[in-house]
Structures are given as structure tokens and as C-alpha cells.
Design an enzyme around this catalytic site. Sequence first.
Site, PDB file in Angstrom:
ATOM      1  N   LYS A  49      36.639  47.298  28.668  1.00  0.00           N
ATOM      2  CA  LYS A  49      37.778  46.443  28.583  1.00  0.00           C
ATOM      3  C   LYS A  49      37.794  45.327  29.037  1.00  0.00           C
ATOM      4  O   LYS A  49      38.298  44.216  28.529  1.00  0.00           O
ATOM      5  CB  LYS A  49      39.093  47.427  29.344  1.00  0.00           C
ATOM      6  CG  LYS A  49      39.500  48.729  28.308  1.00  0.00           C
ATOM      7  CD  LYS A  49      40.247  49.599  29.346  1.00  0.00           C
ATOM      8  CE  LYS A  49      40.522  50.846  28.673  1.00  0.00           C
ATOM      9  NZ  LYS A  49      41.231  51.933  29.403  1.00  0.00           N
ATOM     10  N   GLN A  63      43.868  52.688  34.904  1.00  0.00           N
ATOM     11  CA  GLN A  63      42.855  53.772  34.244  1.00  0.00           C
ATOM     12  C   GLN A  63      43.035  55.148  34.545  1.00  0.00           C
ATOM     13  O   GLN A  63      43.264  55.565  35.890  1.00  0.00           O
ATOM     14  CB  GLN A  63      41.278  53.459  34.732  1.00  0.00           C
ATOM     15  CG  GLN A  63      40.291  54.227  33.972  1.00  0.00           C
ATOM     16  CD  GLN A  63      40.486  53.799  32.270  1.00  0.00           C
ATOM     17  OE1 GLN A  63      40.572  52.633  31.959  1.00  0.00           O
ATOM     18  NE2 GLN A  63      40.345  54.922  31.562  1.00  0.00           N
ATOM     19  N   ASP A 116      49.444  49.336  28.247  1.00  0.00           N
ATOM     20  CA  ASP A 116      49.046  50.806  27.630  1.00  0.00           C
ATOM     21  C   ASP A 116      49.981  51.447  27.053  1.00  0.00           C
ATOM     22  O   ASP A 116      49.772  52.247  26.145  1.00  0.00           O
ATOM     23  CB  ASP A 116      48.549  51.704  28.746  1.00  0.00           C
ATOM     24  CG  ASP A 116      47.240  52.091  28.923  1.00  0.00           C
ATOM     25  OD1 ASP A 116      46.493  51.526  27.928  1.00  0.00           O
ATOM     26  OD2 ASP A 116      46.575  52.511  30.019  1.00  0.00           O
TER      27      ASP A 116
END
Length: 285
Positions: free
Chosen positions: A54, A98, A121
Site C-alpha cells: 500500500k 490494517q 477503507d
Amino acid sequence: MSASIINGKELAHDIRQNMKEEVSQLIINEGVTPHLTVIIVGDNPASKSYVRGKQKASNETGISSDVIEFPSSITEEKLLQVIQELNKDPKVHGILVQLPLPDHIREEHVIVTIDPAKDVDGFHPMNIGRMMTGEDTFFPCTPYGIITMLKSKNIRIEGKHAVIIGRSNIVGKPVGQLLLNENATVTYCHSRTEKLMDHTTRADIIIAAIGQPNVITMDYLKQGAIVIDVGINRLQDGSLTGDVDFDNVKQKASYLTPVPKGVGPMTITMLLKNTIKAAKGLSKQ
Ligand code: NAD
């Protein structure tokens, strides 16, 4: 007949090229450099590898990023405090924690603490609600990537019967919702579904998000179905494979996504897209 392969890596590359231009315009015209902060807790090697991916993709696109690492012993209270500070920091446009997190930290508390305007997200209940009511918002990255892949091939979604296999909060449920928003007729299947094949053989579009290697064979589909393979399964030899038996299904599907080079690169690309959107403040409109 052999299926057309939807190459997510190539599509992701093309989209990211356009994003570079978008980011440089944002920097020149608005003086804003999109910034993504990723928080990682613990030493899970897969998580570390995803986070590296990422960060690399962000930097290649001109998005600045940083990674905050914590040991798995961090308390939930301390983690929430860090997120609240990031919420207030005007230089940070996107916050990503995460997953998975250690057992003593409740994921739902973490997700709900992220400012919905920085929730790149797309997991915050407010953004999920907006998606459900058909508003523009940060869509969860993997489902958003799947829709983008279908659209890239001008595949008609409206009126089609989409069968989703898997009902997780990050893939199965939201991809069904996005397909419904595109006017598909949606069936959700899962581990308790009886006679799975009765459902999948009626599907125009199959989304496999199960997490078991090569379980979907050509027997599960009708001739010409479109098959999106979300699964990422590591085999004993270290190689990656999807939930779909690629060589077998290729002979019957009209379109098929590979693993790797399929949905995975699109997921990261949609994260970048959401980060740019957050930097533009679109979610607040
Ligand atoms: P999950 O374990 O949370 O959910 C799996 C779903 O599959 C469950 O809803 C379960 O009911 C269903 N299922 C399990 N066995 C089944 C069976 N025999 N028949 C029908 N349904 C069954 O997993 P997830 O987080 O949704 O991820 C699914 C897969 O997608 C995993 O392999 C994961 O690594 C992968 N994934 C890929 C990306 C990407 O970017 N490509 C992103 C997220 C997840």
C-alpha cells in the site's frame, strides 16, 4: 470457447497513471498533497507485506504516506487515542488500520473511532450506511475494485443475476450491495447455504469470496458466466491461488479474473482513489 481474462494488474496500472496526473493537479492547484497514514499492530507477516504494498503504491502515485507500527501488546485505549489524534491532524487525509488486530482489541471500536471523512477503507458504519442508501461515499476497496473491473470491460450489470459466495463485512456483503446499486439481482450464498450449485448455475455473474483454494469448478457455472475470483490462498509450495479453478473455469466462463494479477491490485488502487477523494474533501459535500 476460452474466457477473456480481466487483468487487474494492467487495469490498476492504467488507473494509477491517471491518478498521478490528478494528484499533481491537486498539489499545483490546491497546494494539497494527499496523505495516507497506515497503522499496523503486531508482527503478522502477511499484514506487513500488504502494508508495504500500500505504501509503495501510494508513493508511486504521488500520495504521501506513513506507517505507524505498534507491538501487539498495545492497549485498545492507546490505539483509539492515536486514531483520535490523527482525526484532528489536517495533514492526514486517510487513516487505515490494517486488520486483523490482536484479540484484545475490538475491531468495531477501532473502525468506529476513525473519522468517517478519513475512512478510506470504507468500513465505518456511517459510510456503509451511505453505500446502502445509494449515496456517494468511500466504498470498501475490494468491492469497489470488482465493480471497476466489470465496468472496464463494459459488462452490463443492470438486470443481471449476481451470485456472491461469501458474506464477510469487507467483501461479500458490500460487493452485493454495490451490485444491487448497479441494478443487479443479487443472491448471497455462504457456508450454511444448501445446494450451492443450484444457485451458482443460475448466475450471470459469480463473485467467489470464500478463502478456499480452487473450489469453484466449471460445474458451478452456466456457459458464459462472468467469474470474479476474490480469494487469495497460499499453497504449501508458497504460490498463491484463488477460490476458482482457473484452467477449468476458463473453458466455460465468458470473463474471468486471475489470481494473482486480478482483484488484489485493484483493491490497493481503490484505496488510493479513496485517499485522493478524502484529500479533495468530497466526502463532506
Ligand atoms: P471470510 O473468511 O471472512 O469469509 C469467507 C466467506 O465464505 C464466509 O462468509 C463463509 O460463509 C463463506 N464460505 C466458507 N466456506 C464456504 C463454502 N464451502 N460454501 C459457500 N460459502 C462458504 O473471508 P473474506 O475476508 O471475505 O475473504 C475471502 C477471500 O478473499 C480470502 O481468500 C481473502 O484472502 C480474499 N481477499 C482478497 C482480497 C483482495 O484484494 N483480492 C481482499 C480481501 C479478501
